[in-house]
Design a protein around this motif. Structure first.
Motif, PDB file in Angstrom:
ATOM      1  N   ALA A  97       0.821  -1.215   0.000  1.00 59.07           N
ATOM      2  CA  ALA A  97       0.000   0.000   0.000  1.00 59.07           C
ATOM      3  C   ALA A  97       0.854   1.263   0.000  1.00 59.07           C
ATOM      4  CB  ALA A  97      -0.953  -0.004   1.200  1.00 59.07           C
ATOM      5  N   ARG A 120       0.462   4.370  -2.533  1.00 63.21           N
ATOM      6  CA  ARG A 120       0.224   5.700  -1.958  1.00 63.21           C
ATOM      7  C   ARG A 120       1.241   6.707  -2.506  1.00 63.21           C
ATOM      8  NH1 ARG A 120      -2.621   7.203   2.655  1.00 63.21           N
ATOM      9  NH2 ARG A 120      -2.708   5.018   3.296  1.00 63.21           N
ATOM     10  N   VAL A 160      -5.637   3.556   0.949  1.00 60.87           N
ATOM     11  CA  VAL A 160      -4.940   4.249  -0.131  1.00 60.87           C
ATOM     12  C   VAL A 160      -5.947   4.808  -1.135  1.00 60.87           C
ATOM     13  CG1 VAL A 160      -3.343   3.974  -2.073  1.00 60.87           C
ATOM     14  CG2 VAL A 160      -2.827   2.921   0.128  1.00 60.87           C
TER      15      VAL A 160
END
Length: 129
Positions: free
Chosen positions: A28, A32, A63
């Motif tokens: 993630a 991001r 995210v």
């Protein structure tokens, strides 16, 4: 587990990020960061194409929420395109299908118009129940 990959390209209407693999706690942060560096301008549309997404946990959902917020701050729009069924079910379960503009296929449709239930009679400004 499938490693996450992101391919971003620019179109006349805005950036498209194609996401493939597993979007989890470990990956993630990479997505991001990939979204954070996208230069999004007012009026553009950020499309997150999720057709290659094989898994998404709560970190991945976070995210997606952050990307939506980034689009709002930039006075832009965000679309989730080609969302896998398992991810769609999760978004529906937690009510995020009401936040995200979710579209199927390669075409970008017009934005959904917000719906509003007006409990007042025209011209009165008060409830008349």
């Amino acid at each position: 587990m499938t490693d996450l990959s992101t391919t971003t390209r620019t179109t006349p209407t805005g950036p498209i990020a194609e996401v493939a693999g597993d979007l989890d706690y470990y990956s993630a942060v990479r997505l991001r960061e990939a979204i954070r560096v996208i230069d999004l301008r007012p009026g553009e549309t950020l499309v997150l194409d999720l057709r290659g997404l094989t898994f998404c946990d709560s970190s991945g959902i976070s995210v997606l929420i952050a990307a939506h917020r980034q689009a709002e701050i930039a006075q832009a729009r965000m679309i989730l395109r080609s969302v896998p069924h398992n991810v769609t079910r999760v978004l529906q379960t937690v009510g995020l299908d009401q936040l995200f503009d979710i579209q199927d296929g390669p075409e970008i449709n017009a934005p959904r118009q917000p719906t509003r239930t007006d409990l007042t009679r025209p011209g009165t400004g008060t409830d008349q129940n």
